[in-house]
Design an enzyme around this catalytic site. Structure first.
Site, mmCIF file in Angstrom:
data_model
loop_
_atom_site.group_PDB
_atom_site.id
_atom_site.type_symbol
_atom_site.label_atom_id
_atom_site.label_comp_id
_atom_site.label_asym_id
_atom_site.label_seq_id
_atom_site.Cartn_x
_atom_site.Cartn_y
_atom_site.Cartn_z
ATOM 1 N N GLY A 326 0.803 3.030 -3.243
ATOM 2 C CA GLY A 326 1.868 2.404 -4.027
ATOM 3 C C GLY A 326 2.306 1.067 -3.456
ATOM 4 C CB CYS A 447 3.629 -6.073 5.409
ATOM 5 S SG CYS A 447 4.191 -7.731 4.946
#
Length: 515
Positions: A326, A447
């Protein structure tokens, strides 16, 4: 610098000691106009300021009002600016320059909230927690305009007072006095007032100057491996305060980056063969996105997904896995690449509504979406052990690498978030090593540049997994003209070096048998 809500606990060393240098008692916010107002900055006798008698000034202009409502929603409701602001712009029917101005005010104010609060606290002679939230948010917008934009000071002050008049009319005089004091210095002047010298406490000064919590400043400095070089760290922090362009990904087999760039009037990306930089406008208006020929995706995310697809594997290469899929950006790119190679991607997402987003993002691609916990490899039929040739573990993380795109995030994240996240990251990477067959590869991506989420996490997961795995040097899997990729084998990308989000990539090749 910040408490758990991201607000400064105190203005900074020397702020109270040096209070008299800003105009004396005559202009002090707690004298005269704000006498006996109490902690809210309200006006008990509702006196109208001089110059406002006999007529009412117009309400706050729509752009500033939309920015105020967005900032207030973020602080009041824990909303996300990228979700709430577009709705407010539509409701106010703001377009073009007005919409761009409202966006700049919203994102800029949210990015710099911690330092703006420290400045407001000194100018108001009270902690920002003692200022009513509507007044506090209006002052943040006003301070941002005064210190970080080209808006004329008188316009920034008067429009902020108009905004206060609309949302908290009892605090007009208080707001006016605070804004006058803020306007007495520029940004650098306030940093000099609030922070020690760079030699005295470089982390604290960088945190104030670039509006990041100190723990994030330290994590960036550690990850940059610059020997604590404050100039390199400052460049990394400054890049978070610059609005990034929207990056699009042309889906291979459906259109090229050159075709997409021509269609949207943009530029082909510097590094990813699929990247296009959108010159302006809303991505939702791009026809190629509606038609599934392209999607929005940071160039760094494209690069790490492409690196996984390009990594050499021993043996068959038709079963791919995205273990944390997702909302579906990397699955969309991997699915398009898989279609060109007669491969099929299994995309796993634990949250049902995000699994639906993955399904939407990968329509018409050879992708099977399942709603499951990625750690359940070997426990459900769709996730067999040693069942995949390529595995992506794009692990949930603090998101410190995308702070430029999520303006409120830096003040919400706390060091205490790291422990549960790193435990989850290591469990997911261990699951990825179970899922890949011997000779196959696992790409571990976050990230975030925080070392405990990157190199430390990879080392610990490999040590505990019980499966043999060797680190693969990922530098040859990235464009040859990319600078500053370090000594390998993993790579940390940076906004200030590469123009991407701060993506981390490590690649592991599974060996035979248990370790």
């Amino acid at each position: 610098m910040s408490d758990s809500g991201g607000r400064p606990r105190r203005p900074g060393p020397g702020a109270d000691r040096d209070r008299g240098r800003s105009g004396g008692d005559r202009d002090h916010p707690r004298r005269g106009a704000d006498r006996d107002r109490g902690p809210q900055g309200g006006d008990r006798d509702r006196q109208r300021p001089r110059g406002d008698r006999g007529h009412r000034r117009p309400p706050a202009d729509p752009a500033r009002r939309a920015a105020y409502e967005a900032v207030a929603a973020v602080h009041r409701d824990d909303a996300y600016a990228n979700l709430v602001l577009p709705r407010l712009l539509r409701q106010a029917r703001l377009h073009g320059r007005d919409a761009a101005f409202a966006t700049e005010l919203t994102y800029g104010t949210l990015r710099l909230t911690g330092t703006l609060d420290a400045i407001i606290a000194v100018a108001a002679d009270r902690d920002v927690a003692r200022i009513d939230p509507p007044v506090r948010d209006a002052l943040r917008l006003g301070a941002y305009q005064l210190l970080r934009t080209r808006v004329a000071p008188h316009a920034a002050a008067s429009t902020t007072v108009d905004l206060v008049r609309a949302v908290a009319p009892g605090a007009i005089g208080f707001a006016n006095a605070v804004l006058r004091r803020i306007a007495e210095r520029d940004w650098d002047g306030w940093i000099d007032r609030l922070a020690p010298s760079a030699d005295g406490d470089p982390v604290h000064r960088l945190a104030l100057a670039h509006a990041h919590p100190e723990w994030i400043v330290r994590s960036f400095s550690d990850s940059l491996r610059a020997g604590g070089d404050p100039e390199e760290t400052a460049r990394a922090l400054a890049a978070d305060n610059v609005a990034p362009p929207v990056h699009l990904a042309a889906r291979p087999g459906l259109m090229t980056a050159a075709e997409l760039a021509e269609e949207v009037g943009g530029k082909v990306g510097r590094y990813s063969p699929y990247a296009v930089y959108l010159p302006g406008g809303a991505p939702g208006d791009v026809a190629a996105i509606h038609e599934g020929r392209a999607h929005v995706q940071d160039e760094g995310s494209q690069l790490v997904a492409a690196a996984l697809a390009d990594a050499p594997v021993d043996g068959p290469d038709d079963r791919w896995l995205d273990l944390c899929a997702g909302p579906g950006g990397k699955s969309g790119l991997l699915g398009a690449l898989a279609a060109q190679r007669d491969a099929r991607l299994t995309a796993v997402e634990v949250t049902p509504h995000r699994a639906q987003l993955v399904t939407t993002a990968t329509r018409d691609l050879p992708v099977t979406v399942i709603t499951a916990d990625g750690r359940d490899v070997g426990q459900i039929e769709e996730l067999p052990e040693q069942g995949f040739d390529r595995v992506l573990v794009d692990a949930p993380c603090t998101g410190l690498g995308s702070l430029r795109r999520r303006p409120e995030s830096r003040w919400r994240r706390q060091p205490s978030d790291l422990a549960p996240l790193t435990r989850l990251q290591r469990e997911l990477l261990a699951a990825g090593l179970r899922a890949v067959r011997p000779g196959g590869v696992v790409a571990y991506v976050t990230c975030s540049p925080h070392l405990v989420e990157t190199e430390v996490g990879v080392t610990e997961a490999c040590r505990r997994s019980g499966y043999p795995a060797d680190l693969v040097d990922v530098r040859p899997l990235l464009p040859v003209d990319m600078p500053d990729l370090g000594g390998g084998p993993s790579v940390q990308l940076w906004p200030h070096r590469h123009g991407t989000d701060a993506m981390f990539l490590a690649m592991l090749r599974r060996g035979p048998g248990p370790s």
